[in-house]
Design a protein around this motif. Structure first.
Motif, short mmCIF file in Angstrom:
data_model
loop_
_atom_site.label_atom_id
_atom_site.label_comp_id
_atom_site.label_asym_id
_atom_site.label_seq_id
_atom_site.Cartn_x
_atom_site.Cartn_y
_atom_site.Cartn_z
N ILE A 320 -43.02 -59.56 25.92
CA ILE A 320 -41.52 -59.12 26.03
C ILE A 320 -41.39 -58.02 26.82
CG2 ILE A 320 -39.76 -58.04 24.72
CD1 ILE A 320 -40.69 -60.06 22.40
N VAL A 321 -42.46 -56.98 26.82
CA VAL A 321 -42.32 -55.75 27.77
C VAL A 321 -42.57 -56.22 28.98
CG1 VAL A 321 -43.64 -53.45 28.12
CG2 VAL A 321 -43.31 -54.41 25.74
N MET A 322 -43.39 -57.10 29.37
CA MET A 322 -43.41 -57.63 30.75
C MET A 322 -42.08 -58.09 31.40
SD MET A 322 -46.31 -60.60 32.35
CE MET A 322 -47.62 -59.60 31.45
N PHE A 323 -41.39 -59.05 30.59
CA PHE A 323 -40.14 -59.55 31.04
C PHE A 323 -39.01 -58.62 31.07
CE2 PHE A 323 -35.91 -61.16 29.66
CZ PHE A 323 -35.76 -62.11 30.85
N LEU A 324 -39.21 -57.47 30.55
CA LEU A 324 -38.15 -56.38 30.61
C LEU A 324 -38.18 -55.75 32.14
CD1 LEU A 324 -38.43 -54.33 27.47
CD2 LEU A 324 -36.69 -56.33 27.88
N LYS A 325 -39.39 -55.87 32.77
CA LYS A 325 -39.40 -55.40 34.06
C LYS A 325 -38.88 -56.61 35.05
CE LYS A 325 -43.58 -52.48 33.04
NZ LYS A 325 -44.92 -52.42 33.31
N VAL A 326 -39.28 -57.75 34.78
CA VAL A 326 -38.55 -58.87 35.59
C VAL A 326 -37.13 -58.89 35.40
CG1 VAL A 326 -38.74 -61.30 35.76
CG2 VAL A 326 -40.68 -60.03 35.24
N MET A 358 -33.85 -68.17 25.42
CA MET A 358 -33.53 -69.32 26.09
C MET A 358 -34.81 -70.08 26.34
SD MET A 358 -30.59 -68.26 28.75
CE MET A 358 -28.93 -67.79 28.13
N ASP A 359 -34.86 -71.16 26.43
CA ASP A 359 -36.06 -72.07 26.78
C ASP A 359 -37.04 -71.95 28.00
OD1 ASP A 359 -35.43 -73.34 24.40
OD2 ASP A 359 -34.44 -74.94 25.29
N GLU A 360 -36.06 -71.48 29.05
CA GLU A 360 -36.65 -71.26 30.35
C GLU A 360 -37.68 -70.05 30.24
OE1 GLU A 360 -33.09 -73.64 31.40
OE2 GLU A 360 -33.67 -71.75 29.72
N ASN A 377 -45.44 -65.52 36.25
CA ASN A 377 -45.13 -66.74 35.58
C ASN A 377 -43.59 -66.98 35.32
OD1 ASN A 377 -48.09 -66.03 33.70
ND2 ASN A 377 -47.79 -67.96 35.09
N PHE A 378 -42.92 -65.83 35.54
CA PHE A 378 -41.39 -65.72 35.17
C PHE A 378 -40.65 -66.29 36.49
CE2 PHE A 378 -42.85 -62.68 32.21
CZ PHE A 378 -42.45 -63.40 31.07
N GLU A 379 -41.40 -66.48 37.44
CA GLU A 379 -40.42 -66.88 38.63
C GLU A 379 -40.24 -68.20 38.65
OE1 GLU A 379 -39.75 -65.09 41.32
OE2 GLU A 379 -40.68 -63.21 40.46
N TYR A 380 -40.65 -69.00 37.89
CA TYR A 380 -40.27 -70.44 37.81
C TYR A 380 -38.91 -70.36 37.53
CZ TYR A 380 -40.10 -71.84 33.16
OH TYR A 380 -39.72 -72.06 31.79
N ALA A 381 -38.48 -69.41 36.29
CA ALA A 381 -37.16 -69.48 35.70
C ALA A 381 -35.95 -68.92 36.81
CB ALA A 381 -37.26 -68.69 34.43
#
Length: 716
Positions: A320-326, A358-360, A377-381
């Protein structure tokens, strides 16, 4: 003949036993031959106790402990007369000997008094129960209130001790505690005896010496009794501990039979043993298990859910912390023209928590424990970002439409509620100031108070996201259950829309914004003096005015201003939007019917709270609630307090009550920003006054002052 002799022999032996029978070393008692009143009939095991032969009854009494003999003496008058006689002293002495570790009766007390002191938790001063502290050195129990009234400081008896010392050589004939306290009753008894022996030197000396010896014996006996009581407490705690352990084992065995073996392994004994249904010093029976079964299973399931959620949160939190930066990178790459060119805040209304569910995004965040997640890994979304935004807005529109239709079913089926002017929502938290918010602004309302009140009960992925966001002080995923519809205010808004000349079932908020009408409240105008300022509202400000305390029960009477005056008000508002604003306040109510009610409500919620929590059906009175204000420091979007005044000379003056430049700080605290704001406001007022002087509004004023609408507005 033989039978008659045997009967006579039995009768004779019973008579002798009644008078002088000695069993062991304890003398028996003579049976009271006086007629007695009929005692109440016993029930249960003691029902036929008096039918036992005297020899058996005496043997039973001799084998009892001191507590049991004391209770037996209180069964009825027959046992009381038998056991409270001086001839029953051997029974009491045997009972003391039968009680493990109990010291013998002190010389200054009788055995029944000793038993009463040990096993009755009654205060000897006021008779109050639950008095656990025993003062063995004085032979009494006193509660906290009575103890200060029954003792005296030894310094106040210095003259008495000095007199006794001079005449007898005894320093302290009374028991003095380590704190220098003396029992008042003991002191008064000694003083009476001492004064009665005035002039009798040997008698006084003997009295003082005997008292001094008694003090030494009582001190030793009190120390022994305190040690016995402490050992009794240790033994009781050890016994209770073993009973609790056996109860815990029995409950675990019952839960295993119910199929909760896996949950028991996850939770552990330490947490389970602290629960109220387990931590009891009573053995578990079938009846008690049926009483606690539901609570035990509910606790086990909840605790197992919490454990699983904690483990899952430990795996998901770094992702989750990693996604906040993304997410910050996604915001920078967003093009406002992708979704709605006219809505620049489309993606900014969404929060990281909305994407996380969300599923993505979930596919990456909720990876198995053995997988290592990288930001790439979040680039595909990212190519699916627009699809996610479109899908999220569609889901929230559908949810909001459902909420409003459920609260206001009179809407036509061919109308989308969120586009109507009457469709407004309030925050579900009663302490939040978010009121009468329209779509899409309601999607931007993320109440911080909901983070502290939300209860997360499940162990699913969404529950883990909610708890993680709450721990990180981030907004929760937007849900329609966080908003509500104020049905009474919807009816009032309908009247407001009709006053603007529109059909409330079809008029959109965009139409009312574009129309630009300005109005005043005729109800308030009728209560003001001639020549005072009339507050002017657009339709959005009018909703907040309708929600005030004095207007909540009935809709306001709205009077539309002429277009010439409305245009002047709109020009004034346009100039004033850049001026700093002062905080404005909103009214709430706090319940006073119970001390534990701390939440604040609007009036409708307060009525529902009084009905549901306190069972109150009648109308609320002033003593049932208190008023409290919530201060809001907002921008100039609503421009509360804009006023208009018609002068007798035919001019129109537009001003503001609240939207002013902040007060200038004294001395060196004045900043360039404040000075610049003052200059801007001064220039604005000067230009406004010049426009007022240049505007020839005599025709407008004459037409307005003679109209029926103004007459209704002024109440004349």
């Amino acid at each position: 003949m033989a039978d008659d002799q045997s009967n006579d022999k039995c009768v004779g032996s019973s008579s002798v036993a009644s008078a002088t029978l000695v069993t062991g070393n304890v003398s028996t008692l003579a049976v009271n031959s006086r007629p007695r009143k009929a005692a109440r009939k016993w029930r249960g095991p003691l029902e036929r106790l008096m039918e036992l032969p005297l020899e058996v009854l005496y043997l039973v009494i001799e084998s009892l402990e001191l507590r049991d003999v004391l209770n037996l003496a209180r069964i009825d008058k027959a046992f009381r007369n038998m056991l409270m006689s001086r001839r029953a002293r051997p029974f009491w002495q045997a009972a003391i000997a039968n009680t493990p570790g109990l010291p013998s009766c002190p010389p200054n007390m009788e055995e029944p008094q000793y038993a009463h002191l040990l096993f009755d938790n009654m205060c000897h001063g006021c008779g109050r129960g639950n008095t656990s502290k025993i003062l063995f050195h004085w032979g009494v129990r006193y509660c906290k209130e009575c103890l200060p009234l029954r003792i005296i400081d030894q310094r106040e008896l210095a003259h008495l001790f000095k007199e006794v010392l001079q005449e007898t050589g005894v320093a302290k004939p009374l028991y003095v505690t380590m704190g220098g306290q003396v029992h008042i009753k003991e002191m008064e008894e000694f003083r009476q005896k001492w004064e009665a022996l005035e002039g009798d030197g040997p008698g006084r000396k003997k009295l003082a010496e005997d008292n001094a010896k008694q003090v030494v014996l009582r001190r030793t006996h009190a120390s022994t009794c305190n040690q016995w009581k402490a050992n009794l407490g240790y033994a009781r705690r050890a016994e209770n501990k073993s009973i609790r352990a056996a109860r815990l084992a029995a409950i675990k065995e019952r839960l295993r039979e119910e199929g909760y073996t896996k949950e028991l392994q996850v939770i552990g004994d330490a947490i389970l043993a602290k629960q109220s249904f387990v931590n009891k010093p009573t053995p578990l029976t079938d009846r008690s298990w049926h009483a606690i079964r539901t609570d035990a299973i509910r606790f086990l399931e909840q605790e197992h859910t919490v454990k699983i959620r904690r483990v899952r949160e430990g795996v998901v939190r770094p992702n989750i912390v990693m996604f906040l930066k993304v997410y910050d990178e996604w915001l920078q790459a967003w093009d406002p023209n992708w979704y709605d060119p006219g809505d620049l805040k489309a993606i900014h209304r969404m929060r990281p928590a909305d994407f996380l569910v969300m599923d993505e995004v979930r596919l990456v965040v909720d990876a198995p424990a053995g997988c290592i997640v990288f930001p790439g890994n979040f680039e595909y979304a990212r190519p699916k970002l627009l699809d996610m935004v479109v899908r999220w807005y569609a889901q929230q529109r559908e949810a909001l439409n459902t909420v409003f239709r459920d609260a206001y079913p009179a809407l036509p089926q061919d109308t989308e509620p969120i586009g109507l002017a009457i469709c407004s929502y309030d925050c579900s938290s009663p302490r939040c100031g978010g009121k009468f918010i329209h779509y899409p602004d309601i999607l931007d309302h993320r109440c911080s108070m909901l983070r502290s009140t939300v209860t997360i009960k499940g162990s699913g992925y969404v529950n883990v996201i909610e708890e993680s966001m709450a721990r990180l002080s981030r907004p929760l995923p937007w849900q329609a259950q966080h908003v509500r519809v104020n049905e009474r205010m919807v009816d009032h808004i309908c009247e407001l829309v009709r006053a603007c000349g529109y059909d409330p079932l079809y008029a959109s908020w965009q139409e009312l914004d574009a129309q630009g009408q300005r109005m005043t409240c005729a109800t308030c105008a009728a209560a003001t003096d001639q020549g005072t300022d009339l507050e002017v509202f657009d339709w959005r400000r009018a909703i907040h005015h309708q929600a005030e305390f004095m207007h909540r029960d009935r809709p306001c009477k709205w009077t539309m201003l002429p277009e010439e005056v409305a245009a002047k008000v709109r020009a004034f508002e346009a100039r004033l939007r850049e001026v700093p604003s002062r905080p404005w306040r909103q009214l709430f109510y706090r319940c006073k019917m119970k001390k534990s009610c701390w939440d604040v409500y609007d009036y409708d919620d307060l009525q529902a709270h009084a009905r549901d929590a306190h069972g109150m059906r009648e109308e609320l009175q002033n003593e049932h609630y208190e008023l409290c204000w919530h201060w809001h420091k907002t921008g100039n979007d609503l421009l509360h307090g804009t006023c208009v005044r018609f002068t007798r000379a035919g001019g129109v003056k537009v001003s503001s009550r609240y939207i002013t430049v902040d007060d200038v700080q004294e001395g060196e605290e004045e900043t360039a920003e404040v000075q610049e704001g003052e200059a801007k406001a001064g220039k604005l007022d000067e230009e406004t006054c010049e426009e007022d002087m240049e505007l020839d509004a005599s025709a407008i004023f004459d037409q307005w002052i003679s109209s029926d609408a103004f007459g209704e507005c002024r109440g004349s």
